[in-house]
Design a protein around this motif. Structure first.
Motif, mmCIF file in Angstrom:
data_model
loop_
_atom_site.group_PDB
_atom_site.id
_atom_site.type_symbol
_atom_site.label_atom_id
_atom_site.label_comp_id
_atom_site.label_asym_id
_atom_site.label_seq_id
_atom_site.Cartn_x
_atom_site.Cartn_y
_atom_site.Cartn_z
ATOM 1 N N ASP A 20 0.675 5.552 -1.107
ATOM 2 C CA ASP A 20 0.441 6.633 -1.757
ATOM 3 C C ASP A 20 -1.088 6.309 -2.588
ATOM 4 N N GLY A 21 -1.940 5.876 -1.705
ATOM 5 C CA GLY A 21 -3.385 5.973 -2.385
ATOM 6 C C GLY A 21 -3.595 4.885 -3.304
ATOM 7 N N ALA A 22 -2.452 3.896 -3.453
ATOM 8 C CA ALA A 22 -2.640 2.783 -4.219
ATOM 9 C C ALA A 22 -2.120 1.529 -3.571
ATOM 10 N N VAL A 23 -2.703 0.456 -3.925
ATOM 11 C CA VAL A 23 -2.310 -1.138 -3.681
ATOM 12 C C VAL A 23 -1.888 -1.945 -4.815
ATOM 13 N N LEU A 35 -9.714 -1.041 2.415
ATOM 14 C CA LEU A 35 -9.171 0.089 2.124
ATOM 15 C C LEU A 35 -10.245 0.927 1.525
ATOM 16 N N GLU A 64 -11.541 4.732 -2.806
ATOM 17 C CA GLU A 64 -10.898 5.439 -4.090
ATOM 18 C C GLU A 64 -9.660 4.720 -4.128
ATOM 19 N N THR A 65 -8.963 3.950 -3.247
ATOM 20 C CA THR A 65 -7.520 3.605 -3.425
ATOM 21 C C THR A 65 -7.518 2.786 -4.882
ATOM 22 N N ARG A 66 -6.530 3.279 -5.537
ATOM 23 C CA ARG A 66 -6.123 2.556 -6.816
ATOM 24 C C ARG A 66 -5.564 1.409 -6.674
ATOM 25 N N MET A 67 -6.018 0.371 -7.480
ATOM 26 C CA MET A 67 -5.644 -1.015 -7.335
ATOM 27 C C MET A 67 -4.807 -1.634 -8.789
ATOM 28 N N THR A 87 -10.119 0.108 -8.978
ATOM 29 C CA THR A 87 -10.226 0.913 -7.535
ATOM 30 C C THR A 87 -11.007 -0.317 -6.802
ATOM 31 N N VAL A 88 -10.801 0.109 -5.474
ATOM 32 C CA VAL A 88 -11.250 -0.946 -4.318
ATOM 33 C C VAL A 88 -12.958 -0.727 -4.595
ATOM 34 N N VAL A 95 0.793 -1.086 -0.022
ATOM 35 C CA VAL A 95 0.026 -0.136 -0.038
ATOM 36 C C VAL A 95 0.823 1.192 0.174
#
Length: 291
Positions: free
Chosen positions: A157-160, A196, A199-202, A220-221, A155
């Motif tokens: 910077d807003g991404a996973v 998560l 808005e988390t980018r996946m 995204t999640v 995880v």
């Protein structure tokens, strides 16, 4: 808030694998995720076409590689982690439960006595929840077993970066029938990722596009929770396990599982050369697959 990182994807259309370079925009430090070593099964030859694309990008942008991150010991491609390290440095890292995978496959391959299933082939073994940095950017390692005991997600910077645990919504989830895999555990790991922020980018490690869709690797999640064909909101653990076990029973063994894992549990290092100076891959007969 503006992103602190840039993510560049590299798709290998031979293995349907996506590798990534994550860049801290402030420091120009970088991490490589799940790099591919080209391997022609018919001839037994390796090459570095895919890895060299990553190297060209790193050179073009003047990046300093700090990490080479593996999400797990892949069964569908060989890792080029050791080759890349020799070119640009960086620490090769994976989850600490790789030791369990190494122990299982040391026995399956009857590997040389000198191969110890202690994880020392890697420069760093992450614990669940461990925090590290790419330049100035914080990264958190999450243990997400089920596909294998050692799967990790990262995880940042807003991404996973989820490895094989989840695929694009219209593809679903990874299989759970490899040694040490478990469908119940996979469901719980998927739920951990889906908890998560929406808005988390996946970023996924593979895409197997249905219906002629163009390959894709970013979602995204929220999109997964709304539309993943296997684990969208409302699918219970019991329903998922029933589906996953029934589906896995129909799947063939991956083409590259036997060559790839014996390289990948060595952090991308080929087996030690024998007295003729040649490295050999072992193929155990009548062990995997259906009788």
């Amino acid at each position: 808030m503006a992103a602190r990182t840039t993510v560049q994807a590299f798709f290998d259309d031979k293995t349907w694998t996506v590798s990534y370079v994550i860049v801290d925009n402030a420091s120009r430090c970088a991490a490589i995720v799940d790099p591919v070593l080209d391997f022609d099964f018919k001839s037994g030859r390796t090459s570095t076409v895919q890895a060299d694309k990553l190297l060209a990008y790193i050179a073009e942008h003047g990046l300093q590689v700090q990490w080479i991150l593996e999400t797990h010991a892949h069964a569908d491609h060989l890792s080029s982690a050791r080759y890349l390290q020799g070119k640009v440095g960086g620490r090769i890292a994976i989850g600490e439960h790789i030791r369990e995978v190494q122990a299982t496959f040391k026995k399956l391959y009857n590997l040389e006595r000198g191969f110890l299933p202690d994880g020392a082939q890697f420069d760093h073994l992450f614990k669940d929840g461990e925090v590290f940095h790419i330049g100035t950017v914080e990264v958190r390692a999450l243990l997400v077993p089920g596909h294998t005991p050692a799967d990790m997600a990262y995880v940042v910077d807003g991404a996973v970066f989820v490895g094989d645990t989840l695929f694009m919504p219209d593809v679903g989830t990874a299989r759970a029938d490899f040694p040490g895999g478990d469908a119940h555990t996979l469901y719980r790991s998927a739920q951990r990722i889906l908890a998560l922020p929406p808005e988390t980018r996946m970023y996924v490690c593979h895409d197997y596009p249905p219906n002629g869709r163009t390959p894709a690797w970013e979602t995204t999640v929220a999109a997964q929770r709304a539309g993943n064909i296997h684990v969208r909101d409302g699918v219970s653990e019991a329903e998922f396990v029933q589906m996953r076990q029934a589906r896995d029973a129909t799947l063939d063994v991956p083409t590259l599982i036997l060559p790839s894992i014996q390289v990948n549990i060595r952090a991308g290092q080929l087996p030690p050369a024998e007295d003729d100076g040649v490295s050999y891959l072992k193929i155990p007969l009548n062990v995997l697959g259906k009788a």
